[in-house]
Design a protein around this motif. Structure first.
Motif, PDB file in Angstrom:
ATOM      1  N   ASP A   1       0.795  -1.230   0.000  1.00  0.00           N
ATOM      2  CA  ASP A   1       0.000   0.000   0.000  1.00  0.00           C
ATOM      3  C   ASP A   1       0.825   1.276   0.000  1.00  0.00           C
ATOM      4  OD1 ASP A   1      -2.109  -1.767   0.125  1.00  0.00           O
ATOM      5  OD2 ASP A   1      -2.454  -1.485   2.275  1.00  0.00           O
ATOM      6  N   ASN A   2       1.966   1.266   0.680  1.00  0.00           N
ATOM      7  CA  ASN A   2       2.729   2.507   0.815  1.00  0.00           C
ATOM      8  C   ASN A   2       3.314   2.976  -0.510  1.00  0.00           C
ATOM      9  OD1 ASN A   2       2.106   2.651   3.505  1.00  0.00           O
ATOM     10  ND2 ASN A   2       4.065   1.864   4.237  1.00  0.00           N
ATOM     11  N   TRP A   3       3.718   2.029  -1.372  1.00  0.00           N
ATOM     12  CA  TRP A   3       4.196   2.450  -2.686  1.00  0.00           C
ATOM     13  C   TRP A   3       3.074   3.087  -3.499  1.00  0.00           C
ATOM     14  CZ3 TRP A   3       8.767   3.734  -3.299  1.00  0.00           C
ATOM     15  CH2 TRP A   3       9.859   2.992  -2.854  1.00  0.00           C
ATOM     16  N   LEU A   4       1.892   2.470  -3.486  1.00  0.00           N
ATOM     17  CA  LEU A   4       0.806   3.043  -4.275  1.00  0.00           C
ATOM     18  C   LEU A   4       0.401   4.408  -3.759  1.00  0.00           C
ATOM     19  CD1 LEU A   4       0.758   0.246  -5.597  1.00  0.00           C
ATOM     20  CD2 LEU A   4      -1.732   0.457  -5.675  1.00  0.00           C
ATOM     21  N   ARG A   5       0.472   4.596  -2.454  1.00  0.00           N
ATOM     22  CA  ARG A   5       0.125   5.902  -1.884  1.00  0.00           C
ATOM     23  C   ARG A   5       1.057   6.981  -2.413  1.00  0.00           C
ATOM     24  NH1 ARG A   5       2.092   9.144   1.614  1.00  0.00           N
ATOM     25  NH2 ARG A   5       3.736   7.702   2.242  1.00  0.00           N
ATOM     26  N   VAL A   6       2.361   6.726  -2.373  1.00  0.00           N
ATOM     27  CA  VAL A   6       3.307   7.768  -2.798  1.00  0.00           C
ATOM     28  C   VAL A   6       3.298   7.930  -4.315  1.00  0.00           C
ATOM     29  CG1 VAL A   6       5.511   6.513  -3.107  1.00  0.00           C
ATOM     30  CG2 VAL A   6       5.500   8.788  -2.073  1.00  0.00           C
ATOM     31  N   PHE A   7       3.043   6.855  -5.062  1.00  0.00           N
ATOM     32  CA  PHE A   7       2.882   7.015  -6.507  1.00  0.00           C
ATOM     33  C   PHE A   7       1.710   7.947  -6.812  1.00  0.00           C
ATOM     34  CE2 PHE A   7       4.566   2.420  -7.287  1.00  0.00           C
ATOM     35  CZ  PHE A   7       5.864   2.845  -7.078  1.00  0.00           C
ATOM     36  N   GLY A   8       0.619   7.764  -6.085  1.00  0.00           N
ATOM     37  CA  GLY A   8      -0.549   8.613  -6.303  1.00  0.00           C
ATOM     38  C   GLY A   8      -0.263  10.072  -6.028  1.00  0.00           C
ATOM     39  N   LEU A   9       0.569  10.348  -5.029  1.00  0.00           N
ATOM     40  CA  LEU A   9       0.920  11.731  -4.705  1.00  0.00           C
ATOM     41  C   LEU A   9       1.884  12.331  -5.723  1.00  0.00           C
ATOM     42  CD1 LEU A   9       1.460  11.408  -0.836  1.00  0.00           C
ATOM     43  CD2 LEU A   9      -0.468  12.504  -2.012  1.00  0.00           C
ATOM     44  N   THR A  10       2.659  11.490  -6.392  1.00  0.00           N
ATOM     45  CA  THR A  10       3.701  11.960  -7.311  1.00  0.00           C
ATOM     46  C   THR A  10       3.231  11.990  -8.750  1.00  0.00           C
ATOM     47  OG1 THR A  10       5.372  11.006  -5.835  1.00  0.00           O
ATOM     48  CG2 THR A  10       6.080  11.589  -8.055  1.00  0.00           C
ATOM     49  N   TRP A  11       2.641  10.894  -9.193  1.00  0.00           N
ATOM     50  CA  TRP A  11       2.278  10.772 -10.592  1.00  0.00           C
ATOM     51  C   TRP A  11       1.036  11.553 -10.953  1.00  0.00           C
ATOM     52  CZ3 TRP A  11       2.642   4.694 -10.813  1.00  0.00           C
ATOM     53  CH2 TRP A  11       3.998   4.325 -10.686  1.00  0.00           C
ATOM     54  N   LYS A  12       0.278  12.050  -9.981  1.00  0.00           N
ATOM     55  CA  LYS A  12      -0.973  12.749 -10.292  1.00  0.00           C
ATOM     56  C   LYS A  12      -0.727  14.031 -11.084  1.00  0.00           C
ATOM     57  CE  LYS A  12      -1.177  15.465  -6.000  1.00  0.00           C
ATOM     58  NZ  LYS A  12      -1.949  15.724  -4.776  1.00  0.00           N
ATOM     59  N   ASN A  13       0.509  14.550 -11.026  1.00  0.00           N
ATOM     60  CA  ASN A  13       0.833  15.772 -11.769  1.00  0.00           C
ATOM     61  C   ASN A  13       1.248  15.483 -13.198  1.00  0.00           C
ATOM     62  OD1 ASN A  13       0.445  17.454  -9.515  1.00  0.00           O
ATOM     63  ND2 ASN A  13       2.434  16.845  -8.710  1.00  0.00           N
ATOM     64  N   SER A  14       1.305  14.190 -13.551  1.00  0.00           N
ATOM     65  CA  SER A  14       1.763  13.831 -14.886  1.00  0.00           C
ATOM     66  C   SER A  14       0.714  14.183 -15.945  1.00  0.00           C
ATOM     67  CB  SER A  14       2.033  12.327 -14.941  1.00  0.00           C
ATOM     68  OG  SER A  14       2.230  11.912 -16.266  1.00  0.00           O
ATOM     69  N   PRO A  15       1.140  14.802 -17.066  1.00  0.00           N
ATOM     70  CA  PRO A  15       0.184  15.144 -18.121  1.00  0.00           C
ATOM     71  C   PRO A  15      -0.516  13.920 -18.704  1.00  0.00           C
ATOM     72  CG  PRO A  15       2.300  16.246 -18.482  1.00  0.00           C
ATOM     73  CD  PRO A  15       2.508  15.272 -17.365  1.00  0.00           C
ATOM     74  N   SER A  16       0.114  12.728 -18.586  1.00  0.00           N
ATOM     75  CA  SER A  16      -0.480  11.538 -19.204  1.00  0.00           C
ATOM     76  C   SER A  16      -1.275  10.716 -18.225  1.00  0.00           C
ATOM     77  CB  SER A  16       0.624  10.679 -19.826  1.00  0.00           C
ATOM     78  OG  SER A  16       1.487  10.188 -18.830  1.00  0.00           O
ATOM     79  N   SER A  17      -1.420  11.197 -16.989  1.00  0.00           N
ATOM     80  CA  SER A  17      -2.151  10.400 -15.998  1.00  0.00           C
ATOM     81  C   SER A  17      -3.362  11.143 -15.488  1.00  0.00           C
ATOM     82  CB  SER A  17      -1.236  10.029 -14.842  1.00  0.00           C
ATOM     83  OG  SER A  17      -0.812  11.174 -14.138  1.00  0.00           O
TER      84      SER A  17
END
Length: 354
Positions: free
Chosen positions: A338-354
């Motif tokens: 769960d902890n990896w998915l949490r931090v991915f969500g906080l980081t990748w949400k700014n991606s133009p393709s996501s």
């Protein structure tokens, strides 16, 4: 104990797959060599991970290890030519894509949290593209944009050698990670560009000054995909309490490295490292940064790991040792997945393709 699903924050398996090297192993077939292939991943509960692309040296150094009175030092690795690095990275990326195609639907490239979750639900193994060391990236970041379009979602600006973006931390014990200059000016531009693209910045292998340079610039959580606590094992590759506090304060994550020389208080490269000692080291990190900010970053196929784990199929032994040390099911699930998915969500949400 019921099986814990695991997402692993770091492995070097791409260096050893048959699609990349003629002497490599078939990742889809169980092997007794190395740490990771798909059958052993499944046996160990692995549902996916960050797969590292990494440009090796142009020439293998000789006698680079110096044994000191109470530890060791490794002579700084040479800078790698960017064009040479790019050829390696492209070959590895294409090899990984070929492997995923050959797997049918058993493996999938994932570029966002929803795709990782969908792969998990459908029994497919999720592969997230990572690059360890940015030597292949040009000064205009054109290649970085190409890699991002091809699925790159995590980047370590340096490995343990200098490049035009900054200074990696040389391997040494006992020694602090404050080993020299931090990011260069173009290295700071790299951080800003990764923030804009939504690429996670991995601070593994970056020296302490570089760590603080990223902390001052980045608006994303601070992440170290594979390291341990310097307070327990004073290796240059490990994080001081102050660095751990910064990860906590930015709601980041540290991926716990299974490399025995970064786990053990004596820094020895000894695979006879008991799992209760491993669990105590993890417990130190959890107490320092919180149960939401420690995950697994195994360094499979890139390190000597505890003999009791042996390879990816042995991960349940690690979770059993953690359970015996007092970790509850919720904390184990966070550490495992769960902890990896949490931090991915906080980081990748700014991606133009996501």
């Amino acid at each position: 104990m019921a099986e814990i699903d695991v997402f692993d924050g770091h492995n070097d398996a791409v260096q050893f797959i048959a699609e990349y090297t003629s002497s490599g192993r078939d990742f889809l077939v169980r092997s007794e060599s190395g740490h990771l292939d798909l059958p052993r991943a499944r046996e160990g509960g692995l549902a996916g991970g960050l797969f590292a692309l990494h440009a090796g040296p142009e020439r293998q150094p000789e006698n680079d290890l110096i044994i000191t009175e109470n530890g060791y030092e490794v002579i700084y690795a040479e800078t790698v030519d960017p064009l040479y690095a790019r050829r390696q990275i492209e070959a590895q990326r294409l090899a990984l894509e070929t492997l995923i195609r050959r797997s049918g639907d058993r493996m999938r490239m994932a570029v966002d949290v929803d795709e990782i979750a969908a792969a998990r639900a459908e029994g497919a193994f999720a592969v997230v593209l990572h690059m360890e060391g940015a030597e292949a990236v040009d000064g205009e970041f054109d290649y970085l944009h190409r890699l991002h379009a091809a699925g790159l979602r995590s980047l370590g600006p340096v490995w343990s050698r200098p490049n035009m973006f900054g200074y990696g931390v040389p391997f040494a014990f006992p020694r602090l990670p404050d080993t020299g200059p931090g990011l260069t000016e173009i290295g700071k531009d790299l951080v800003r560009t990764c923030n804009r693209l939504g690429i996670m910045i991995d601070l593994s292998h970056l020296n302490e000054r570089g760590f603080w340079d990223v902390a001052a610039l980045s608006h994303a959580p601070l992440v170290v995909t594979h390291a341990c606590a310097h307070a327990i094992c004073p290796s240059t590759r490990n994080l001081t309490d102050r660095q751990l506090d910064a990860i906590r304060d930015t709601d980041g994550v540290i991926g716990f490295n299974l490399s025995v020389c970064d786990i053990r208080a004596d820094g020895h490269l000894n695979d006879d490292t008991p799992l209760d000692a491993v669990a105590r080291h993890i417990d130190y990190l959890v107490n320092r940064v919180g149960e939401d900010r420690v995950a697994l970053g195994s360094d499979f196929d890139g390190a000597v790991i505890p003999r009791a784990i042996k390879d990816a199929s042995g991960l349940p032994h690690l979770f059993d040792a953690m359970r015996k040390s007092g970790f509850d099911r919720q904390t184990l699930s966070k550490f495992g997945f769960d902890n990896w998915l949490r931090v991915f969500g906080l980081t990748w949400k700014n991606s133009p393709s996501s």
